[in-house]
Design an enzyme around this catalytic site. Structure first.
Site, short mmCIF file in Angstrom:
data_model
loop_
_atom_site.label_atom_id
_atom_site.label_comp_id
_atom_site.label_asym_id
_atom_site.label_seq_id
_atom_site.Cartn_x
_atom_site.Cartn_y
_atom_site.Cartn_z
N GLY A 73 39.89 41.43 16.72
CA GLY A 73 41.04 40.81 17.37
C GLY A 73 40.66 39.52 18.08
O GLY A 73 41.41 38.54 18.06
N ASN A 146 47.74 44.97 26.96
CA ASN A 146 46.67 45.96 26.90
C ASN A 146 46.43 46.67 28.23
O ASN A 146 45.82 47.73 28.26
CB ASN A 146 45.37 45.32 26.43
N GLN A 185 47.49 45.83 20.42
CA GLN A 185 47.82 47.11 21.07
C GLN A 185 49.11 47.72 20.52
O GLN A 185 49.47 48.84 20.87
CB GLN A 185 47.98 46.91 22.58
N THR A 243 29.89 36.39 3.97
CA THR A 243 30.07 37.51 3.03
C THR A 243 30.94 38.58 3.68
O THR A 243 30.70 38.98 4.83
CB THR A 243 28.70 38.10 2.65
N CYS A 332 39.01 46.70 29.23
CA CYS A 332 39.29 46.09 27.93
C CYS A 332 38.42 44.85 27.76
O CYS A 332 38.41 44.22 26.73
CB CYS A 332 40.75 45.70 27.73
C1 LIG Z 1 45.60 42.76 23.31
C2 LIG Z 1 44.20 42.60 22.83
N1 LIG Z 1 43.87 41.48 22.16
C3 LIG Z 1 42.63 41.29 21.69
C4 LIG Z 1 41.64 42.23 21.89
C5 LIG Z 1 40.26 41.93 21.40
O1 LIG Z 1 39.79 42.84 20.48
P1 LIG Z 1 38.24 42.96 20.11
O2 LIG Z 1 37.48 43.08 21.41
O3 LIG Z 1 38.17 44.17 19.28
O4 LIG Z 1 37.88 41.73 19.37
C6 LIG Z 1 41.94 43.41 22.59
C7 LIG Z 1 40.95 44.45 22.88
O5 LIG Z 1 40.09 44.37 23.69
C8 LIG Z 1 43.26 43.59 23.07
O6 LIG Z 1 43.61 44.69 23.75
#
Ligand SMILES: Cc1ncc(COP(=O)(O)O)c(C=O)c1O
Length: 384
Positions: A73, A146, A185, A243, A332
Site C-alpha cells: 500500500g 486506519n 482498510q 522482476t 499502523c
Molecule cells: C490506510 C493505509 N494506507 C496505507 C498503508 C500502508 O500499507 P503497507 O505498510 O502495507 O505498505 C496502511 C497500513 O499500514 C494503511 O492502513
C-alpha cells in the site's frame, strides 16, 4: 495457525489465509522462473500473474491493463501521489487531514493543502471549494481511516470533482483533476468498485486482506498518465520495474477474491460484534470515550477508545501479558512517540491521544473473545 482469538490488531496486519499460502507455494519452489523469459515454463508464470491481475480487475470492476502490482500500500500511494505530481511539478494537490503517512509524507514533497475533517473524522466536502484552485491537479482522500475507522464520502467527492472538471472545460483550464483513494482498510468490508466510487486511482494492499505483505496494487484509470517511481526492466507497463513477485501476487489475488466473497457476511457479523463491544465498554466504564463515527459511517471491524487517565502503552502491555493484542492510537506505523495526526485532526488533546487504544477485529474474532477483552480491561483498570 496459532490461536488468534485474542488478536485485536487486524488493521495493522492480517494472518495469511492458508488457502492463499497453498496457491503461493509452487511459485516459491518449482515455478521460480522469471516471468519475462520466453520459454514455456516462464510463460506459464507470466500467465499466472495475468490471471491474478484479472481477478483484481474483476473485483475492482476495471480493465486488466488498469491494474499495476506494487510492493504494498505504501508504494502504491507513493506512486499515485508522486506519479501525478511529477507530471505537474508546478501544480498542487489536496489531501485529507487524516491520510496514512504514505500519502501525507509523500504529499509533503509537493505543494499541498489539507481538507479538514469533522470531530468524527469525516472530511468536510464544503471546504473543497475554498481550498481548490485552478492549479490543483490531484485530490487524495482515503476510503476508510486506519485509526478511527471513519468511512469517507468518496462518491460525493467524485461528483464534486466531475462538476469542477466541467467548469474547467468551460473556462478553458486544461489542468486535469485526478481523484485518488487509499482503500487499504476498506477492501474487506466496503464497495470498492472504481466505477461506482468514481475514482481515477485506487490503492489496495494485500497485507490487510489475509494476503502476503509487501504486495498491493494501484488501479490507474485508462488515460491517466503517471511517472514511475522505480526505473528498470519495464515490468508493469514500466510503472513498476523489477522482476515480479509472482508468489505474492498470486496469493494476493486469491486472498482478495476470498475477502470479497465474504465481505457482506463479515461486515454484518463484525459490525454486530463492534456495536456489542462499544455498548459493553460504555456500560462498564464511565471514563471511556468512543472516537470516530457510529454505525454505517464506521468500518465494521474498528473500535477506537480513549480511557481517560490511562497510559495507553502501559495498558497495551498489561493486556499483552493477558494474551490480548491491541494497538495504541498511533499504530499502523512503526513505533513513534508523536501524537497521532488523525486524533489531533478530530480535536483530541495530547493527554487523550496517549490514553487511546485501537481495537480492530477480523476473521477469528468472536463474542467470547470480546467478553474476555472487556473483563481483562476491567481487571486492569480496577488495579490501577
Ligand atoms: C490506510 C493505509 N494506507 C496505507 C498503508 C500502508 O500499507 P503497507 O505498510 O502495507 O505498505 C496502511 C497500513 O499500514 C494503511 O492502513
Amino acid at each position: 495457525m496459532s490461536d488468534l482469538s485474542l488478536y485485536f490488531d487486524y488493521a495493522s496486519a492480517t494472518p495469511l489465509d492458508p488457502k492463499s499460502l497453498r496457491v503461493m507455494l509452487p511459485y516459491l519452489s518449482d515455478d521460480f522462473y522469471n516471468p519475462s523469459a520466453i520459454y514455456l515454463k516462464a510463460i506459464n508464470v507470466k500467465k499466472a500473474i495475468n490471471n491474478a491481475r484479472a481477478i483484481v480487475a474483476k473485483n475492482l470492476g476495471c480493465q486488466l491493463g488498469e491494474v499495476i502490482f506494487t510492493a504494498g500500500g505504501t508504494e502504491a500511494n507513493n506512486l499515485a501521489i508522486s506519479g501525478v505530481m511529477q507530471q505537474y511539478p508546478n501544480n498542487n494537490l489536496l489531501i485529507s487531514s487524516i491520510e496514512h503517512d504514505s500519502v501525507l509524507l509523500t504529499a509533503n514533497n509537493y505543494n499541498y493543502q489539507t481538507i479538514p475533517v469533522n470531530n468524527k473524522g469525516i472530511v468536510l466536502l464544503d471546504s473543497i471549494e475554498r481550498l481548490i484552485n485552478d492549479q490543483t491537479v490531484l485530490i487524495s482522500v482515503m476510503l476508510a481511516n486506519n485509526e478511527i475507522g471513519s468511512i469517507q464520502p468518496i462518491k460525493q467527492l467524485a461528483e464534486i470533482v466531475t462538476k469542477i472538471r466541467q467548469q474547467r472545460r468551460i473556462n478553458g483550464n486544461n489542468n486535469p483533476l485526478i481523484l485518488h483513494t487509499d482503500a487499504c482498510q476498506a477492501v474487506n468490508y466496503l464497495d470498492v468498485s472504481v466505477k461506482r466510487l468514481g475514482v481515477d486511482l485506487l490503492t489496495i494492499n494485500s497485507g490487510k486482506i489475509y494476503g502476503p505483505k509487501q504486495t498491493g496494487a494501484l488501479y490507474i484509470k485508462g488515460g491517466v498518465v503517471l511517472s514511475p517511481l522505480i526505473y528498470g526492466g519495464g515490468q508493469e507497463k514500466s510503472l513498476r520495474s523489477g522482476t515480479e513477485n509472482a508468489s505474492n501476487i498470486i496469493g494476493f489475488a486469491n486472498s482478495l477474491q476470498i475477502v470479497r466473497d465474504k465481505a457482506k457476511n463479515e461486515t454484518k457479523r463484525l459490525s454486530e460484534l463492534r456495536d456489542y463491544l462499544i455498548n459493553r465498554l460504555i456500560s462498564e466504564f464511565n471514563s471511556i470515550e468512543v472516537n470516530g463515527p457510529k454505525g454505517s459511517h464506521r468500518l465494521a471491524n474498528n473500535v477506537h477508545i480513549t480511557i481517560k487517565g490511562t497510559d495507553n502503552e502501559r495498558l497495551l502491555m498489561e493486556l499483552d501479558e493477558l494474551g490480548i493484542m491491541v494497538a495504541t492510537g498511533s499504530a499502523c506505523s512503526a513505533s513513534k512517540d508523536e501524537p497521532s495526526h488523525v486524533l489531533k485532526a478530530i480535536g483530541k488533546d495530547n493527554e487523550d491521544i496517549f490514553s487511546s487504544i485501537r481495537i480492530t477485529m477480523g476473521r477469528y474474532t468472536d463474542m467470547p473473545a470480546i467478553d474476555q477483552l472487556v473483563n481483562s480491561l476491567k481487571q486492569i483498570l480496577a488495579k490501577n
